[in-house]
Design a protein around this motif. Sequence first.
Motif, PDB file in Angstrom:
ATOM      1  N   GLY A   1      16.223  -9.239 -16.757  1.00 17.77           N
ATOM      2  CA  GLY A   1      17.600  -9.712 -16.824  1.00 17.77           C
ATOM      3  C   GLY A   1      17.943 -10.329 -18.163  1.00 17.77           C
ATOM      4  N   LEU A   2      17.298  -9.852 -19.217  1.00 18.59           N
ATOM      5  CA  LEU A   2      17.556 -10.323 -20.576  1.00 18.59           C
ATOM      6  C   LEU A   2      18.034  -9.149 -21.422  1.00 18.59           C
ATOM      7  N   SER A   3      18.975  -9.403 -22.308  1.00 18.47           N
ATOM      8  CA  SER A   3      19.513  -8.364 -23.182  1.00 18.47           C
ATOM      9  C   SER A   3      18.648  -8.214 -24.419  1.00 18.47           C
ATOM     10  N   PRO A   4      18.003  -7.059 -24.621  1.00 17.46           N
ATOM     11  CA  PRO A   4      17.194  -6.884 -25.836  1.00 17.46           C
ATOM     12  C   PRO A   4      18.026  -6.978 -27.111  1.00 17.46           C
ATOM     13  N   ALA A   5      19.264  -6.486 -27.070  1.00 17.18           N
ATOM     14  CA  ALA A   5      20.116  -6.542 -28.261  1.00 17.18           C
ATOM     15  C   ALA A   5      20.430  -7.988 -28.623  1.00 17.18           C
ATOM     16  N   ARG A   6      20.698  -8.793 -27.617  1.00 17.73           N
ATOM     17  CA  ARG A   6      21.033 -10.189 -27.895  1.00 17.73           C
ATOM     18  C   ARG A   6      19.796 -11.002 -28.270  1.00 17.73           C
ATOM     19  N   LEU A   7      18.644 -10.655 -27.735  1.00 20.57           N
ATOM     20  CA  LEU A   7      17.416 -11.317 -28.175  1.00 20.57           C
ATOM     21  C   LEU A   7      17.113 -10.971 -29.629  1.00 20.57           C
ATOM     22  N   GLN A   8      17.419  -9.742 -30.008  1.00 20.87           N
ATOM     23  CA  GLN A   8      17.248  -9.380 -31.414  1.00 20.87           C
ATOM     24  C   GLN A   8      18.201 -10.183 -32.292  1.00 20.87           C
ATOM     25  N   ARG A   9      19.402 -10.430 -31.788  1.00 23.18           N
ATOM     26  CA  ARG A   9      20.334 -11.274 -32.539  1.00 23.18           C
ATOM     27  C   ARG A   9      19.765 -12.691 -32.689  1.00 23.18           C
ATOM     28  N   ALA A  10      19.064 -13.167 -31.644  1.00 18.76           N
ATOM     29  CA  ALA A  10      18.438 -14.484 -31.723  1.00 18.76           C
ATOM     30  C   ALA A  10      17.412 -14.522 -32.851  1.00 18.76           C
ATOM     31  N   SER A  11      16.549 -13.520 -32.895  1.00 15.81           N
ATOM     32  CA  SER A  11      15.571 -13.447 -33.980  1.00 15.81           C
ATOM     33  C   SER A  11      16.253 -13.336 -35.332  1.00 15.81           C
ATOM     34  N   ASP A  12      17.334 -12.549 -35.372  1.00 10.91           N
ATOM     35  CA  ASP A  12      18.062 -12.375 -36.634  1.00 10.91           C
ATOM     36  C   ASP A  12      18.659 -13.694 -37.109  1.00 10.91           C
ATOM     37  N   ALA A  13      19.098 -14.531 -36.170  1.00 13.42           N
ATOM     38  CA  ALA A  13      19.664 -15.833 -36.546  1.00 13.42           C
ATOM     39  C   ALA A  13      18.615 -16.678 -37.258  1.00 13.42           C
ATOM     40  N   PHE A  14      17.376 -16.639 -36.780  1.00 16.50           N
ATOM     41  CA  PHE A  14      16.325 -17.424 -37.434  1.00 16.50           C
ATOM     42  C   PHE A  14      15.840 -16.760 -38.716  1.00 16.50           C
ATOM     43  N   LYS A  15      15.953 -15.451 -38.781  1.00 14.73           N
ATOM     44  CA  LYS A  15      15.644 -14.774 -40.046  1.00 14.73           C
ATOM     45  C   LYS A  15      16.625 -15.225 -41.123  1.00 14.73           C
ATOM     46  N   ARG A  16      17.877 -15.425 -40.755  1.00 14.90           N
ATOM     47  CA  ARG A  16      18.857 -15.919 -41.725  1.00 14.90           C
ATOM     48  C   ARG A  16      18.496 -17.328 -42.181  1.00 14.90           C
ATOM     49  N   GLU A  17      18.036 -18.169 -41.252  1.00 14.71           N
ATOM     50  CA  GLU A  17      17.633 -19.523 -41.640  1.00 14.71           C
ATOM     51  C   GLU A  17      16.457 -19.483 -42.613  1.00 14.71           C
ATOM     52  N   VAL A  18      15.518 -18.600 -42.372  1.00 16.29           N
ATOM     53  CA  VAL A  18      14.384 -18.437 -43.293  1.00 16.29           C
ATOM     54  C   VAL A  18      14.887 -17.983 -44.655  1.00 16.29           C
ATOM     55  N   ASP A  19      15.788 -17.003 -44.660  1.00 10.07           N
ATOM     56  CA  ASP A  19      16.315 -16.479 -45.924  1.00 10.07           C
ATOM     57  C   ASP A  19      17.103 -17.538 -46.690  1.00 10.07           C
ATOM     58  N   LYS A  20      17.756 -18.453 -45.966  1.00 12.69           N
ATOM     59  CA  LYS A  20      18.516 -19.529 -46.607  1.00 12.69           C
ATOM     60  C   LYS A  20      17.618 -20.646 -47.106  1.00 12.69           C
ATOM     61  N   GLY A  21      16.350 -20.615 -46.721  1.00 15.55           N
ATOM     62  CA  GLY A  21      15.440 -21.673 -47.144  1.00 15.55           C
ATOM     63  C   GLY A  21      15.507 -22.911 -46.273  1.00 15.55           C
ATOM     64  N   THR A  22      16.046 -22.760 -45.065  1.00 14.06           N
ATOM     65  CA  THR A  22      16.120 -23.892 -44.145  1.00 14.06           C
ATOM     66  C   THR A  22      14.740 -24.265 -43.618  1.00 14.06           C
TER      67      THR A  22
END
Length: 407
Positions: free
Chosen positions: A26-47
């Motif tokens: 009952g979990l959306s793989p596309a939205r879980l990928q968006r979750a990972s992508d959100a943290f990838k952006r934080e890594v890229d920003k140097g957070t």
Amino acid sequence: MTAPAARPSSSLHTPPLPHARPEQLGLSPARLQRASDAFKREVDKGTVPGVTLLVARKGQVGWFDAIGRQSPASAAPMAKDSIFRIFSMTKPIVSLGTMMLVEDGELLLSDPLVKFIPAFANPKVGVEIGGRELELIPVERPVTIQDLLRHTSGLAYEHTGTGLVHQRYQQSRVRSRKLSNEEHATIVAGLPLICQPGAEFNYSRSTDILGRVIEVVSGKPLGSFITERILAPLGMAETGFFTAPENAGRLAEPFATDPWTGESTQLFNMLERPTMESGGGGLVSTTMDYARFCQMLLNGGTLDGVRLVGRKTVELMASDHLPPGCRIQGSILSPGHGFGLGFAVRTQTGLAPFPGSAGTFFWSGIAGTFFWIDPKEELFCVFMAQGPGQRDYLRTLVRDVVYAAVE
């Protein structure tokens, strides 16, 4: 003799929890990928250098990702088995150990602390006079084991305020990792309480004191007790108060200078064995190790056919224990939340600035680790990072993006 819990070895392996495709849970793989992508952006920003994200539902892991780098000083990628300082995520483990002793009939929640640690025989409450001096007044009732579990003991933390009681903590040796748990408890017993027992929620060194209570009652070092009763039965092979030298290449590290505050980041050396086995914040662990602990709690105290505590004990721990009229000091509890026996507990669906269900219980570590367990959704999440300055932001972000994936 070295306590078995103290030194996880790379020769030991934590058995993984079962996995399933997100859509089966009952979990959306596309939205879980968006979750990972959100943290990838934080890594890229140097957070933050890197993070791990594990989401499980209905008894199986539906998403497990390692993002970014393990350490800013190395090109090594973050790994699913990277080792983190979990700091205050130690508290739920030690709180569970305390409740196991309750189940054993070795202590009661209503027992006074002085029954186990005589140094707490005559505590005094420090009342500020004009902001410049403390008047010490008697307690109206003893500090109890329940007070320690729910942080209504009147004890404090040196970093949660600037008042005169906090200053006494800052001037003491309570932060030293060279103290024994007994020595630490004696020092804390000599400091004034910040309020009358039961009057306020003050996040504090209460769970460190519980660690000493466990030692007194069990007759064993805290590390030995939690290994024998919790870590080994759960297969948490890589959780301990320090880790072995052969694991040096697996340690997650923060930026030397916090990118948001500009302050120097100084965390303890995970390879160094401390004298004090801090029940409030001393453990190191991995994402899968802690996931096994969470799954046991979500299951009502059992995992892989091994029962640690009874279902009603878990229910009691995950209920709000703050009494009527208890003042919540500080901002560590968001609106719509109370505190149970070792965890924050969500009491209302609304009010909080992040999604979740009433009945969800959780806690975090000061360096950026976080978990929550949502019984209504049969869901838990373990998030690991070493980004002290970003911890509040990351805890909110992870709930936003993970709950968005629940179908």
